[in-house]
Design a protein around this motif. Structure first.
Motif, PDB file in Angstrom:
ATOM      1  N   ARG A  54      43.929  30.945  53.814  1.00 51.44           N
ATOM      2  CA  ARG A  54      42.637  31.364  54.507  1.00 51.44           C
ATOM      3  C   ARG A  54      41.495  30.299  54.455  1.00 51.44           C
ATOM      4  O   ARG A  54      40.893  30.326  55.220  1.00 51.44           O
ATOM      5  CB  ARG A  54      42.305  32.655  53.698  1.00 51.44           C
ATOM      6  N   LEU A  55      41.343  29.962  53.327  1.00 54.65           N
ATOM      7  CA  LEU A  55      40.209  28.704  52.943  1.00 54.65           C
ATOM      8  C   LEU A  55      40.505  27.561  54.119  1.00 54.65           C
ATOM      9  O   LEU A  55      39.836  27.047  54.574  1.00 54.65           O
ATOM     10  CB  LEU A  55      40.273  28.292  51.664  1.00 54.65           C
ATOM     11  N   GLU A  75      36.041  37.106  53.327  1.00 51.61           N
ATOM     12  CA  GLU A  75      37.262  36.647  53.272  1.00 51.61           C
ATOM     13  C   GLU A  75      37.499  35.482  52.474  1.00 51.61           C
ATOM     14  O   GLU A  75      38.604  35.069  51.959  1.00 51.61           O
ATOM     15  CB  GLU A  75      37.865  36.522  54.536  1.00 51.61           C
ATOM     16  N   LEU A  76      36.231  34.655  52.581  1.00 51.55           N
ATOM     17  CA  LEU A  76      36.407  33.490  51.605  1.00 51.55           C
ATOM     18  C   LEU A  76      36.500  33.666  50.147  1.00 51.55           C
ATOM     19  O   LEU A  76      36.987  32.856  49.385  1.00 51.55           O
ATOM     20  CB  LEU A  76      35.109  32.719  52.131  1.00 51.55           C
ATOM     21  N   SER A 258      31.781  37.883  41.014  1.00 53.58           N
ATOM     22  CA  SER A 258      33.214  38.547  41.536  1.00 53.58           C
ATOM     23  C   SER A 258      33.419  39.767  40.987  1.00 53.58           C
ATOM     24  O   SER A 258      34.329  40.449  41.174  1.00 53.58           O
ATOM     25  CB  SER A 258      34.511  37.529  41.210  1.00 53.58           C
ATOM     26  N   VAL A 259      32.256  40.170  39.863  1.00 57.77           N
ATOM     27  CA  VAL A 259      32.520  41.584  39.208  1.00 57.77           C
ATOM     28  C   VAL A 259      32.417  42.604  40.211  1.00 57.77           C
ATOM     29  O   VAL A 259      32.982  43.770  40.138  1.00 57.77           O
ATOM     30  CB  VAL A 259      31.658  41.609  38.134  1.00 57.77           C
ATOM     31  N   SER A 260      31.491  42.326  41.457  1.00 59.22           N
ATOM     32  CA  SER A 260      31.637  43.068  42.565  1.00 59.22           C
ATOM     33  C   SER A 260      32.864  42.680  43.440  1.00 59.22           C
ATOM     34  O   SER A 260      32.686  41.271  44.152  1.00 59.22           O
ATOM     35  CB  SER A 260      30.189  43.194  43.288  1.00 59.22           C
ATOM     36  N   LYS A 261      33.730  43.495  43.776  1.00 63.12           N
ATOM     37  CA  LYS A 261      34.964  42.957  44.355  1.00 63.12           C
ATOM     38  C   LYS A 261      34.386  43.102  46.176  1.00 63.12           C
ATOM     39  O   LYS A 261      33.642  44.081  46.498  1.00 63.12           O
ATOM     40  CB  LYS A 261      36.160  43.910  44.327  1.00 63.12           C
ATOM     41  N   GLN A 262      34.898  41.875  46.607  1.00 62.16           N
ATOM     42  CA  GLN A 262      34.546  41.847  48.099  1.00 62.16           C
ATOM     43  C   GLN A 262      35.530  42.236  49.017  1.00 62.16           C
ATOM     44  O   GLN A 262      36.602  41.597  49.256  1.00 62.16           O
ATOM     45  CB  GLN A 262      34.480  40.228  48.426  1.00 62.16           C
ATOM     46  N   ALA A 263      35.558  43.755  49.289  1.00 62.84           N
ATOM     47  CA  ALA A 263      36.614  44.233  50.186  1.00 62.84           C
ATOM     48  C   ALA A 263      36.498  43.770  51.618  1.00 62.84           C
ATOM     49  O   ALA A 263      35.716  43.463  52.269  1.00 62.84           O
ATOM     50  CB  ALA A 263      36.478  45.719  50.212  1.00 62.84           C
ATOM     51  N   THR A 264      37.829  43.128  52.031  1.00 64.75           N
ATOM     52  CA  THR A 264      37.820  42.760  53.338  1.00 64.75           C
ATOM     53  C   THR A 264      38.733  43.764  54.152  1.00 64.75           C
ATOM     54  O   THR A 264      38.781  43.432  55.511  1.00 64.75           O
ATOM     55  CB  THR A 264      38.912  41.337  53.070  1.00 64.75           C
ATOM     56  N   GLY A 265      39.034  44.998  53.895  1.00 66.29           N
ATOM     57  CA  GLY A 265      39.299  46.000  54.796  1.00 66.29           C
ATOM     58  C   GLY A 265      40.767  45.452  55.235  1.00 66.29           C
ATOM     59  O   GLY A 265      41.591  45.202  54.444  1.00 66.29           O
TER      60      GLY A 265
END
Length: 684
Positions: A54-55, A75-76, A258-265
């Motif tokens: 992805r990166l 997404e990054l 990152s303790v807050s998760k980055q949801a990408t759907g």
């Protein structure tokens, strides 16, 4: 085996690095940092290609700051949602970006984040499916074909056994992975993967169809009301991962945000891991500020099938390795059918997102765990409904997030937190979790100290201090409690996790960091007795890491790491590891590469050390260092023009004072294990 020669070579390289007055720049410091945070929570052989790919894709196809709605930035994996909200608000208020460096005007921007982000963003129109005809796709799209081969040079015990009555490896020691990608801008992607693990048959026996694992998908997005559509293998990530989160997920680590998760759907699944994905079809539909994602999945899972007194199919556990090498593993392959279907709805308006997820998971066999006391609250049955609601909202430098989940007929799970910019140079992160001992989800990856979102309560607090562009200090503490019994812990227990890390960076020249981590958890005492007594286990880690540049072509990287393990009734273990890397990367040359030599000594498995290793493209290694010995590897890459690349890798462990490496079917006679890997890629 000439052990002293390796020690002398290491000391020479380290002296050469120390005498240099130059400092080092990191070519892929971001990738290494992300990978190391993932590796701390996952297994040694886990495939990290999903994130690496992805990166690399967004490096080659940068995100248009004037077109993105923020989803590509999530997404990054390293861009905080608070920053994304500020970016979108700035664009709405001030108009389109003129250049990526305009990001410097955003309030509260961390210069380190900007340095990492710039290679992945741009300003300018990107091609869209709505602008082309079907016939133009093949001529204007990009194709990427890659083949990877590898094997261990020494012969393992599992390949020597010929007696059909004994457990053995049924296939060769060869590892083969084939990958194909087709992209048209950001809006169309076709993915195909095929993989054979070492020990698995190939076009014979149980794998007459060739590879043991096939994966593929077609992904279309940004077509008016159709925000995304995947046919094939896909992942779903919503909320904070309590109810539904497949694919990769970050846990605790030095990146406090990152303790807050980055949801990408909804995303296509492109990894070679044979777990953590869904197979079927899913779509995300946009109706104004409302996003609606229905999905359905049908997959065959591994499991050892038995029958109860009524003749009903039962299974103890679902397999998670994806390996089919031995007769038993082959017999368990694809024995359980899993259906999953449901939907997610999410409302987005400016800095506010509110969502809800509901889905059903059904198996054609009943899960029946062992009749142990710790399994009193474990999941029994073949049918499970999950539902959750979640939110996140940013306001004046404060980002709030949370999720509440419920497995119908059983327990609940909650997580809430905030990330706040207390000062332009100081950020705070807080996270509270409460996961019921009878909460169930087969697709959860929430922040946790244990192995899943179950039987845990905890409070996390973290600070990030940036007094200037060169200095970063990170600190977090996490106190947790397990209200019920766990594996190897026959009583309720508690513990703590503390990490502090100081980093100093000379811009484009060097990076040095010092990390200390202290972990305490309860575990059954080793001494045998009529009842297990739970005692404290302490693990301490001290790491010094440096990277510096010797010139335009050569760079160096080294690390010293100490680890200490102490458990009541057992001998204290103290282990250490030092390594030296050399990186050769000319600006315009066809040949590049890197090499490492490392010395390590750990009394046992409990004081083991993991370390990031460079590998061929999209492959990153985190081998286990334990016992006494030397680790060395060499990676070479040669470019044939602009469209073709070849990678070569040789890596070896040489242990001291042992006559056998590994155990069981993986045992190797002697004191050395060596691996080779060859990879070819053609872009056209």
């Amino acid at each position: 085996m000439h052990f002293n020669r390796y020690i002398l070579l290491f000391l020479f390289l380290d002296l050469w690095a120390a005498c240099s007055l130059y400092a080092q720049t990191e070519a892929d410091l971001l990738v290494e940092r992300l990978m190391e945070q993932l590796a701390e929570e996952l297994t040694e052989d886990f495939d990290f290609s999903e994130l690496a790919e992805r990166l690399e894709f967004y490096r080659q196809h940068p995100i248009d700051l004037n077109r993105t709605d923020g989803s590509e930035l999530r997404e990054l994996g390293f861009v905080p949602q608070l920053f994304i909200d500020r970016l979108l608000e700035h664009r709405s208020r001030s108009g389109k970006f003129v250049a990526p460096y305009e990001l410097q005007t955003l309030e509260g921007l961390d210069t380190g984040l900007l340095r990492f982000l710039l290679p992945y963003v741009t300003v300018g129109a990107s091609p869209s499916l709505s602008d082309v005809r079907a016939g133009q796709l093949l001529t204007e799209g990009t194709h990427d074909l890659m083949v990877r081969y590898g094997r261990t040079l020494q012969r393992r015990e599992g390949y020597k056994i010929t007696d059909p009555a004994r457990s053995r490896y049924l296939g060769s020691a060869d590892q083969v992975f084939t990958r194909y990608r087709f992209h048209f801008g950001h809006d169309l992607q076709v993915s195909l993967n095929a993989k054979k693990d070492a020990g698995e048959a190939f076009f014979t026996g149980a794998q007459r169809g060739g590879f043991d694992f096939y994966s593929g998908s077609v992904y279309v997005k940004n077509q008016r009301w159709l925000k995304g559509l995947v046919v094939g293998d896909y992942t779903l990530q919503f909320g904070q991962g309590l109810a539904l989160w497949t694919g990769l997920g970050f846990g605790k680590g030095s990146m406090v945000q990152s303790v807050s998760k980055q949801a990408t759907g909804l995303q296509p699944y492109t990894s070679s891991n044979e777990v953590l994905f869904l197979r079927g079809t899913a779509a995300t539909l946009a109706f104004g500020h409302l996003l609606f994602t229905p999905f359905v999945s049908r997959r065959w899972l591994d499991g050892s099938i038995d029958y109860d007194e009524e003749g009903q199919r039962i299974v103890g556990v679902i397999g998670q390795t994806g390996l089919h090498r031995t007769p038993t593993e082959v017999a368990n392959r694809g024995s359980v059918l899993q259906w999953t279907y449901g939907a997610n709805a999410q409302y987005e308006y400016r800095r506010l997102r509110i969502g809800a997820t509901a889905y059903r998971m059904r198996l054609d066999a009943t899960i029946q765990p062992q009749g142990l006391l710790r399994n009193q609250y474990a999941f029994h049955g073949n049918n499970l409904w999950n539902a959750s609601v979640y939110y996140n909202y940013s306001w004046r430098g404060i980002y709030l997030f949370g999720e509440a989940a419920h497995s119908l007929g059983s327990g609940t799970a909650f997580a809430n937190g905030l990330i706040a910019s207390l000062h332009p140079h100081l950020s705070l992160a807080l996270h509270y979790r409460n996961y019921g001992r009878d909460y169930y989800s087969f697709f959860s990856q929430g922040i946790a100290e244990g192995s899943g979102v179950v039987n845990e309560r905890g409070f996390y607090s973290g600070l990030v201090y940036h007094p200037g562009r060169s200095v970063e200090w990170v600190l977090y503490t996490d106190f947790f409690r397990f209200p019920w019994l766990r594996y190897r812990v026959d009583a309720p227990s508690q513990g703590a996790d503390l990490l502090t890390q100081f980093t100093y960076t000379w811009y484009k020249k060097a990076n040095v960091s010092i990390r200390y981590r202290h972990r305490q958890r309860g575990e059954n005492a080793s001494a045998e007795g009529p009842h297990h007594v739970v005692v404290d286990v302490f693990r301490q880690q001290l790491r010094v890491n440096g990277q510096y540049k010797l010139g335009d072509v050569w760079s160096m990287r080294n690390r010293v790491e100490l680890t200490r393990y102490r458990k009541e009734g057992d001998a204290t273990e103290i282990g250490w590891m030092v390594y030296q890397d050399i990186i050769f990367k000319p600006m315009n040359g066809n040949l590049s590469g890197n090499a490492r030599i490392a010395l390590f000594s750990t009394p046992g498995y409990n004081s083991r050390i993991y370390a990031f290793e460079n590998d061929v493209l999209y492959a990153y290694s985190f081998p286990l260092y334990h016992n006494d010995g030397v680790r060395a590897y060499v990676n070479l890459r040669y470019r044939f023009g602009r469209k073709m690349d070849v990678w070569l890798r040789y890596a070896t462990f040489i242990y001291r004072g042992v006559e056998e490496v590994g155990s069981g079917l993986d045992a190797i006679e002697g004191n050395q294990r060596s691996d080779v890997r060859v990879q070819w890629r053609w872009q056209f």
